[in-house]
Design a protein around this motif. Structure first.
Motif, PDB file in Angstrom:
ATOM      1  N   TYR A  46       0.823  -1.213   0.000  1.00  0.00           N
ATOM      2  CA  TYR A  46       0.000   0.000   0.000  1.00  0.00           C
ATOM      3  C   TYR A  46       0.856   1.261   0.000  1.00  0.00           C
ATOM      4  O   TYR A  46       0.521   2.232  -0.663  1.00  0.00           O
ATOM      5  CB  TYR A  46      -0.968  -0.003   1.182  1.00  0.00           C
ATOM      6  CG  TYR A  46      -2.220  -0.767   0.851  1.00  0.00           C
ATOM      7  CD1 TYR A  46      -3.354  -0.118   0.397  1.00  0.00           C
ATOM      8  CD2 TYR A  46      -2.264  -2.157   0.964  1.00  0.00           C
ATOM      9  CE1 TYR A  46      -4.500  -0.817   0.062  1.00  0.00           C
ATOM     10  CE2 TYR A  46      -3.400  -2.860   0.631  1.00  0.00           C
ATOM     11  CZ  TYR A  46      -4.518  -2.194   0.179  1.00  0.00           C
ATOM     12  OH  TYR A  46      -5.643  -2.890  -0.164  1.00  0.00           O
ATOM     13  N   GLN A  47       1.951   1.254   0.725  1.00  0.00           N
ATOM     14  CA  GLN A  47       2.793   2.448   0.783  1.00  0.00           C
ATOM     15  C   GLN A  47       3.533   2.703  -0.526  1.00  0.00           C
ATOM     16  O   GLN A  47       3.790   3.850  -0.881  1.00  0.00           O
ATOM     17  CB  GLN A  47       3.787   2.334   1.946  1.00  0.00           C
ATOM     18  CG  GLN A  47       3.120   2.470   3.291  1.00  0.00           C
ATOM     19  CD  GLN A  47       4.083   2.294   4.453  1.00  0.00           C
ATOM     20  OE1 GLN A  47       5.172   1.734   4.306  1.00  0.00           O
ATOM     21  NE2 GLN A  47       3.676   2.752   5.626  1.00  0.00           N
ATOM     22  N   ASN A  48       3.869   1.638  -1.241  1.00  0.00           N
ATOM     23  CA  ASN A  48       4.657   1.788  -2.466  1.00  0.00           C
ATOM     24  C   ASN A  48       3.814   1.841  -3.736  1.00  0.00           C
ATOM     25  O   ASN A  48       4.356   2.083  -4.811  1.00  0.00           O
ATOM     26  CB  ASN A  48       5.683   0.656  -2.575  1.00  0.00           C
ATOM     27  CG  ASN A  48       6.715   0.717  -1.474  1.00  0.00           C
ATOM     28  OD1 ASN A  48       7.046   1.784  -0.977  1.00  0.00           O
ATOM     29  ND2 ASN A  48       7.225  -0.430  -1.068  1.00  0.00           N
ATOM     30  N   SER A  49       2.530   1.601  -3.631  1.00  0.00           N
ATOM     31  CA  SER A  49       1.661   1.614  -4.809  1.00  0.00           C
ATOM     32  C   SER A  49       1.077   3.002  -5.012  1.00  0.00           C
ATOM     33  O   SER A  49       0.774   3.712  -4.059  1.00  0.00           O
ATOM     34  CB  SER A  49       0.511   0.615  -4.645  1.00  0.00           C
ATOM     35  OG  SER A  49       0.995  -0.700  -4.579  1.00  0.00           O
ATOM     36  N   SER A  50       0.904   3.345  -6.275  1.00  0.00           N
ATOM     37  CA  SER A  50       0.214   4.598  -6.577  1.00  0.00           C
ATOM     38  C   SER A  50      -1.283   4.364  -6.419  1.00  0.00           C
ATOM     39  O   SER A  50      -1.761   3.224  -6.405  1.00  0.00           O
ATOM     40  CB  SER A  50       0.521   5.034  -8.015  1.00  0.00           C
ATOM     41  OG  SER A  50      -0.091   4.146  -8.938  1.00  0.00           O
ATOM     42  N   CYS A  51      -2.015   5.445  -6.335  1.00  0.00           N
ATOM     43  CA  CYS A  51      -3.473   5.325  -6.228  1.00  0.00           C
ATOM     44  C   CYS A  51      -4.035   4.621  -7.458  1.00  0.00           C
ATOM     45  O   CYS A  51      -4.933   3.782  -7.362  1.00  0.00           O
ATOM     46  CB  CYS A  51      -4.105   6.708  -6.053  1.00  0.00           C
ATOM     47  SG  CYS A  51      -3.720   7.460  -4.452  1.00  0.00           S
ATOM     48  N   GLU A  52      -3.481   4.942  -8.616  1.00  0.00           N
ATOM     49  CA  GLU A  52      -3.941   4.316  -9.859  1.00  0.00           C
ATOM     50  C   GLU A  52      -3.739   2.801  -9.810  1.00  0.00           C
ATOM     51  O   GLU A  52      -4.630   2.034 -10.188  1.00  0.00           O
ATOM     52  CB  GLU A  52      -3.185   4.910 -11.053  1.00  0.00           C
ATOM     53  CG  GLU A  52      -3.679   4.393 -12.384  1.00  0.00           C
ATOM     54  CD  GLU A  52      -2.952   5.045 -13.550  1.00  0.00           C
ATOM     55  OE1 GLU A  52      -2.537   4.305 -14.457  1.00  0.00           O
ATOM     56  OE2 GLU A  52      -2.815   6.285 -13.550  1.00  0.00           O
ATOM     57  N   GLN A  53      -2.583   2.370  -9.325  1.00  0.00           N
ATOM     58  CA  GLN A  53      -2.325   0.932  -9.208  1.00  0.00           C
ATOM     59  C   GLN A  53      -3.315   0.269  -8.260  1.00  0.00           C
ATOM     60  O   GLN A  53      -3.817  -0.824  -8.548  1.00  0.00           O
ATOM     61  CB  GLN A  53      -0.905   0.688  -8.705  1.00  0.00           C
ATOM     62  CG  GLN A  53       0.166   1.011  -9.711  1.00  0.00           C
ATOM     63  CD  GLN A  53       1.551   0.976  -9.091  1.00  0.00           C
ATOM     64  OE1 GLN A  53       1.744   1.384  -7.939  1.00  0.00           O
ATOM     65  NE2 GLN A  53       2.525   0.501  -9.848  1.00  0.00           N
ATOM     66  N   LYS A  94      -3.829   5.205   3.268  1.00  0.00           N
ATOM     67  CA  LYS A  94      -3.590   5.202   1.821  1.00  0.00           C
ATOM     68  C   LYS A  94      -4.914   5.225   1.066  1.00  0.00           C
ATOM     69  O   LYS A  94      -5.070   5.957   0.078  1.00  0.00           O
ATOM     70  CB  LYS A  94      -2.750   3.985   1.423  1.00  0.00           C
ATOM     71  CG  LYS A  94      -2.387   3.950  -0.040  1.00  0.00           C
ATOM     72  CD  LYS A  94      -1.433   5.082  -0.391  1.00  0.00           C
ATOM     73  CE  LYS A  94      -0.930   4.933  -1.806  1.00  0.00           C
ATOM     74  NZ  LYS A  94       0.302   5.669  -2.052  1.00  0.00           N
ATOM     75  N   GLU A  97      -6.274   8.688   1.157  1.00  0.00           N
ATOM     76  CA  GLU A  97      -5.538   9.548   0.233  1.00  0.00           C
ATOM     77  C   GLU A  97      -5.959   9.317  -1.220  1.00  0.00           C
ATOM     78  O   GLU A  97      -5.981  10.257  -2.012  1.00  0.00           O
ATOM     79  CB  GLU A  97      -4.028   9.282   0.339  1.00  0.00           C
ATOM     80  CG  GLU A  97      -3.395   9.753   1.611  1.00  0.00           C
ATOM     81  CD  GLU A  97      -1.947   9.320   1.728  1.00  0.00           C
ATOM     82  OE1 GLU A  97      -1.366   8.829   0.725  1.00  0.00           O
ATOM     83  OE2 GLU A  97      -1.384   9.439   2.834  1.00  0.00           O
ATOM     84  N   CYS A  98      -6.302   8.086  -1.535  1.00  0.00           N
ATOM     85  CA  CYS A  98      -6.667   7.726  -2.913  1.00  0.00           C
ATOM     86  C   CYS A  98      -8.149   7.891  -3.200  1.00  0.00           C
ATOM     87  O   CYS A  98      -8.604   7.592  -4.302  1.00  0.00           O
ATOM     88  CB  CYS A  98      -6.247   6.286  -3.200  1.00  0.00           C
ATOM     89  SG  CYS A  98      -4.451   6.025  -3.189  1.00  0.00           S
TER      90      CYS A  98
END
Length: 102
Positions: A46-53, A94, A97-98
Motif C-alpha cells: 500500500y505504501q509503495n503503490s500509486s493510487c492508480e495501481q 492510503k 488519500e486515494c
C-alpha cells in the motif's frame, strides 16, 4: 520551582505507558514472524503503490497464496485481530488519500 517540574513530570507520566505499550505490541508481533512478514508485505504494498495501481488491483482476483492467507485469518480470530491491528492504519490512510474511502 515546583511548577517547572510538573509539566516535565506530566510528560514522563504519559510517555512511559505509551513506550511500554509499544514495546509489548512489538514483542507480540515478534512471537509470530510469519504474521509480521505478511503484515509488512501488505503495508509495503500500500505504501509503495500509486493510487492508480490500487484502483486497478481492487477488482482483481487474489492469488492462491493470498487466498490461503485469508482463509487462515478467517479460521483464527486471534491472529486475524493481530494482523488487522497491524495493517489497518497504513491501509486506511492510503485508501483515504486515494479517495477509496470517504
Amino acid at each position: 520551582m515546583r511548577k517547572a517540574k510538573s509539566p516535565r513530570l506530566y510528560s514522563y507520566a504519559i510517555a512511559i505507558p505509551v513506550l511500554l505499550f509499544a514495546g509489548v505490541a512489538s514483542a507480540q508481533y515478534r512471537q509470530y514472524p510469519l504474521l509480521d512478514k505478511a503484515a509488512n508485505k501488505v503495508i509495503q504494498k500500500y505504501q509503495n503503490s500509486s493510487c492508480e495501481q490500487l484502483w486497478q488491483e481492487r477488482g482483481q482476483p487474489q492469488s492462491q497464496r493470498e487466498q490461503e492467507a485469508v482463509n487462515f485469518l478467517r479460521s483464527d480470530p486471534q491472529m486475524r485481530a493481530m494482523f488487522i491491528d497491524r495493517v489497518a492504519a497504513p491501509i486506511a490512510n492510503k485508501m483515504f488519500e486515494c479517495g477509496m474511502i470517504p
